[in-house]
Design a protein around this motif. Structure first.
Motif, PDB file in Angstrom:
ATOM      1  N   ILE A   8       0.863  -1.179   0.000  1.00  0.00           N
ATOM      2  CA  ILE A   8       0.000   0.000   0.000  1.00  0.00           C
ATOM      3  C   ILE A   8       0.900   1.230   0.000  1.00  0.00           C
ATOM      4  O   ILE A   8       1.722   1.414   0.895  1.00  0.00           O
ATOM      5  N   LEU A   9       0.744   2.033  -1.040  1.00  0.00           N
ATOM      6  CA  LEU A   9       1.564   3.224  -1.216  1.00  0.00           C
ATOM      7  C   LEU A   9       0.692   4.463  -1.108  1.00  0.00           C
ATOM      8  O   LEU A   9      -0.483   4.439  -1.457  1.00  0.00           O
ATOM      9  N   GLY A  12       0.018  11.688  -2.370  1.00  0.00           N
ATOM     10  CA  GLY A  12      -0.871  12.808  -2.100  1.00  0.00           C
ATOM     11  C   GLY A  12      -2.005  12.348  -1.217  1.00  0.00           C
ATOM     12  O   GLY A  12      -1.781  11.702  -0.201  1.00  0.00           O
ATOM     13  N   ASP A  13      -3.237  12.653  -1.619  1.00  0.00           N
ATOM     14  CA  ASP A  13      -4.388  12.204  -0.826  1.00  0.00           C
ATOM     15  C   ASP A  13      -5.001  10.924  -1.398  1.00  0.00           C
ATOM     16  O   ASP A  13      -6.126  10.577  -1.093  1.00  0.00           O
ATOM     17  N   GLN A  14      -4.229  10.236  -2.219  1.00  0.00           N
ATOM     18  CA  GLN A  14      -4.675   8.968  -2.805  1.00  0.00           C
ATOM     19  C   GLN A  14      -3.818   7.827  -2.279  1.00  0.00           C
ATOM     20  O   GLN A  14      -2.744   8.047  -1.727  1.00  0.00           O
ATOM     21  N   GLN A  15      -4.317   6.622  -2.455  1.00  0.00           N
ATOM     22  CA  GLN A  15      -3.553   5.430  -2.108  1.00  0.00           C
ATOM     23  C   GLN A  15      -3.493   4.510  -3.315  1.00  0.00           C
ATOM     24  O   GLN A  15      -4.415   4.488  -4.130  1.00  0.00           O
ATOM     25  N   ILE A  16      -2.394   3.777  -3.407  1.00  0.00           N
ATOM     26  CA  ILE A  16      -2.229   2.781  -4.455  1.00  0.00           C
ATOM     27  C   ILE A  16      -2.031   1.434  -3.758  1.00  0.00           C
ATOM     28  O   ILE A  16      -1.160   1.300  -2.897  1.00  0.00           O
ATOM     29  N   VAL A  17      -2.878   0.487  -4.108  1.00  0.00           N
ATOM     30  CA  VAL A  17      -2.761  -0.861  -3.559  1.00  0.00           C
ATOM     31  C   VAL A  17      -2.199  -1.731  -4.663  1.00  0.00           C
ATOM     32  O   VAL A  17      -2.761  -1.794  -5.761  1.00  0.00           O
ATOM     33  N   GLU A  18      -1.063  -2.376  -4.389  1.00  0.00           N
ATOM     34  CA  GLU A  18      -0.424  -3.246  -5.373  1.00  0.00           C
ATOM     35  C   GLU A  18      -0.522  -4.694  -4.908  1.00  0.00           C
ATOM     36  O   GLU A  18      -0.122  -5.026  -3.798  1.00  0.00           O
TER      37      GLU A  18
END
Length: 119
Positions: A8-9, A12-18
């Protein structure tokens, strides 16, 4: 592909789940808003992947309607914003008292007698 690892990265105010597979292949899901915790982020990303995989026509929706990829992206962003609002409402409902708690018929404040004392 079975996920061997989940990362989980924050961006900004978003998240990226890999989701990382055994052969190091990666499926990334960018969430338009931050989840409250990692478990919620994984749940939101998984839910999005399931919805997208169960509707394969959505991937090429712009071809069927004659719209551009940008229009398709904007439509998906609007749909996600509505979904996020619904998720916020669901969370607020979940955080309220259980339905078994009765509604208080009285307030917790102590009453004050404002009448003038008679002498």
């Amino acid at each position: 592909m079975a996920a061997k690892d989940i990362r989980i990265l924050s961006e900004g105010d978003q998240q990226i789940v890999e989701f990382v597979g055994e052969d190091r292949e990666v499926v990334s899901v960018r969430l338009s808003r931050r989840a409250d915790n990692d478990d919620d982020a994984i749940r939101d990303a998984t839910s999005l992947l399931v919805r997208m995989s169960s509707a394969p026509q959505a991937a090429n929706d712009h071809d069927a309607k004659g719209g551009s990829p940008r229009e398709s992206l904007e439509a998906e962003q609007r749909r996600q914003a509505t979904s996020n609002e619904n998720a916020d409402l669901d969370k607020a409902l979940k955080d309220t008292f259980p339905a078994s708690d009765p509604v208080a018929a009285t307030s917790g404040a102590v009453g004050v007698d404002h009448r003038r004392p008679s002498n």
